[in-house]
Scaffold this motif. Structure first.
Motif, PDB file in Angstrom:
ATOM      1  N   ILE A 142      83.614  75.055 -56.515  1.00  0.00           N
ATOM      2  CA  ILE A 142      83.442  75.204 -57.965  1.00  0.00           C
ATOM      3  C   ILE A 142      82.391  76.264 -58.267  1.00  0.00           C
ATOM      4  O   ILE A 142      82.540  77.076 -59.201  1.00  0.00           O
ATOM      5  N   GLU A 143      81.308  76.272 -57.484  1.00  0.00           N
ATOM      6  CA  GLU A 143      80.250  77.271 -57.698  1.00  0.00           C
ATOM      7  C   GLU A 143      80.747  78.677 -57.354  1.00  0.00           C
ATOM      8  O   GLU A 143      80.383  79.657 -58.022  1.00  0.00           O
ATOM      9  N   LYS A 144      81.593  78.762 -56.330  1.00  0.00           N
ATOM     10  CA  LYS A 144      82.197  80.052 -55.968  1.00  0.00           C
ATOM     11  C   LYS A 144      83.106  80.538 -57.096  1.00  0.00           C
ATOM     12  O   LYS A 144      83.123  81.733 -57.437  1.00  0.00           O
ATOM     13  N   LEU A 145      83.840  79.611 -57.691  1.00  0.00           N
ATOM     14  CA  LEU A 145      84.717  79.945 -58.820  1.00  0.00           C
ATOM     15  C   LEU A 145      83.890  80.433 -60.009  1.00  0.00           C
ATOM     16  O   LEU A 145      84.287  81.365 -60.707  1.00  0.00           O
ATOM     17  N   GLN A 146      82.736  79.818 -60.212  1.00  0.00           N
ATOM     18  CA  GLN A 146      81.870  80.202 -61.334  1.00  0.00           C
ATOM     19  C   GLN A 146      81.409  81.653 -61.199  1.00  0.00           C
ATOM     20  O   GLN A 146      81.320  82.389 -62.194  1.00  0.00           O
TER      21      GLN A 146
END
Length: 355
Positions: free
Chosen positions: A322-326
Motif C-alpha cells: 500500500i505504501e509503495k502504491l502511495q
C-alpha cells in the motif's frame, strides 16, 4: 411448433388406453413416432396421401389422417388396429389442441417482444393485450439473460419448459445472444423476490443444461406500456455490470451504485477527471499483483487484517504494498477519502477502456 416429445408422450398414452398402434410423421414424411412393433409406415402410401386432396383415408385396418396448423399440413397421423376411426378422431383432436395452444403462446410472445423493443405503438398495446387476454394491471419486471450464441436454442427451450404463458411469464429472444424473461411479481417483497428469481434462473441454467449465463433485471412496472422501460433498465444493468462488475452473475439495475453514474458521464469528462487526479497514466504502471491487492482491499472494506488473510500474505507485506502504491499514485488508500478517489478513478479507467 409443438415439441415432438410432447406429442409422442400423449399418443403413447392413448395407444396404451385404446390398445392400438399409432405412428406420426412430419409433413416432410420424417418419422416422429414409429409403431410399437417397429414396423415403418408405408412411404408410398404416405406420399400418395400427402399429394391427395383427402383429409383422411383408410387402407385395410390402417387410418391415415392429415393434421393441419392453419392452412399448412404439419403431420400425418397413422392408427392401426381396432376402432381406428374413433382413435384417429381423438388423437387428431388432442394434436389440434396442442397446436392451438402453441399458436396462442407464439402470438403472445411476439406481442411481448414488440412491446419490449418499442415496435408497437402505445395506443395499440392496450387493444392487443385485451385481444390476447394478457392482463395490464399486474406488476411485471424484465430479466435479461446473456447466453453464448451457440447455446441460444437450448437456453430458449429450457426456459420455455420452465415457465409457461399460463403462469404469467413470457420468454422471448431479443437478439442472437440475449433472452428476455418477463415475469409477474405477485408479492409485496418485490425486490427480494426478483433477486431470488434471478439467482434461480442462473443456477438452473448452470446446473441443468450447463450454460453459463449472466442475468440482469430492471425495476417492476405496472402497465404493459411501460414494460420497455424495465427492459432498457435490464440492458443498462447488463452493460454496466460487464464493465464494472465482471465477476457478478446477477446484476440489478437498482444496485448498480456509482458504476451507473460513471457510465452516463461523457467520455471527455472522464478523461479530464483522470488528468486532474494523476499527472500521468498510473494504471499502465500497476502490475497484476498491485491491482489484485487493491481490489481485494476494497472488497474487504479497507480492512488490512482481512485483506492480508484473503491474499495469504503477512500484514506487513500488505502495508508495504500500500505504501509503495502511495508513492506511485500520491493516494493513501487506507484513508477513506483517498480510497474513494482511487476507486472512482479505477472505475473511470475501466469505463474508458471498455470499448
Amino acid at each position: 411448433m409443438v415439441s415432438s416429445h410432447v406429442l409422442t408422450s400423449v399418443l403413447q398414452e392413448l395407444e396404451e388406453i385404446m390398445e392400438v398402434q399409432i405412428a406420426l410423421v412430419s409433413r416432410n414424411l420424417d418419422v416422429l413416432m414409429e409403431f410399437p412393433s417397429g414396423e415403418e409406415p408405408d412411404r408410398e402410401v404416405l406420399t400418395s396421401f400427402m399429394q391427395s386432396a383427402a383429409d383422411s383415408m383408410q387402407v385395410r385396418d390402417v387410418v391415415y389422417t392429415k393434421i393441419a396448423d392453419g392452412e399448412r399440413i404439419e403431420y400425418i397421423l397413422i392408427v392401426s388396429g381396432e376402432n381406428t376411426e374413433l382413435v384417429s378422431r381423438i388423437a387428431a383432436s388432442e394434436i389440434h389442441g396442442f397446436l392451438a395452444m402453441a399458436q396462442e403462446r407464439a402470438d403472445k410472445n411476439r406481442f411481448i417482444q414488440s412491446v419490449l423493443l418499442d415496435n408497437i405503438l402505445p395506443i395499440d398495446i392496450r387493444e392487443e393485450s385485451v385481444k390476447l387476454k394478457i392482463r395490464d394491471d399486474v406488476p411485471r419486471a424484465v430479466f435479461l439473460l446473456k447466453v453464448p450464441e451457440s447455446k441460444m436454442a437450448l437456453a430458449l427451450q429450457t426456459l420455455k419448459a420452465m415457465y409457461t404463458v399460463a403462469s404469467g411469464t413470457f420468454v422471448v429472444s431479443v437478439d442472437t445472444c440475449h433472452i428476455a424473461v418477463v415475469m409477474e411479481e405477485k408479492t409485496a417483497e418485490v425486490s427480494s423476490d426478483m433477486s431470488q428469481a434471478a439467482f434461480m434462473i442462473s443456477d438452473m441454467m448452470n446446473t441443468e443444461v450447463m450454460i453459463q449465463v449472466v442475468v440482469s433485471y430492471g425495476t417492476p412496472v405496472w402497465q404493459l406500456v411501460n414494460l420497455s422501460r424495465s427492459y432498457k433498465e435490464a440492458q443498462l444493468a447488463m452493460e454496466v455490470g460487464r464493465i464494472f462488475y465482471p465477476d457478478r452473475r446477477v446484476i440489478s439495475y437498482d444496485k448498480l451504485g456509482i458504476g451507473r453514474l460513471i457510465y452516463q458521464l461523457p467520455q471527455s469528462l472522464c478523461e479530464m477527471f483522470l488528468r486532474e487526479t494523476f499527472d500521468h497514466d498510473i494504471f499502465s504502471e500497476l502490475d497484476d499483483e498491485a491491482m489484485t491487492t487493491i481490489r481485494t482491499f476494497f472488497a474487504n472494506d479497507l480492512n488490512i487484517s482481512e485483506t492480508a488473510r484473503k491474499l495469504y500474505i503477512h500484514r506487513n507485506t500488505l502495508v508495504y504494498r500500500i505504501e509503495k502504491l502511495q508513492k506511485v499514485t500520491g493516494l493513501d488508500i487506507r484513508k477513506f477519502d483517498e480510497a474513494m478517489t482511487f476507486k472512482i478513478a479505477m472505475m473511470v479507467n475501466d469505463y474508458l477502456h471498455s470499448n
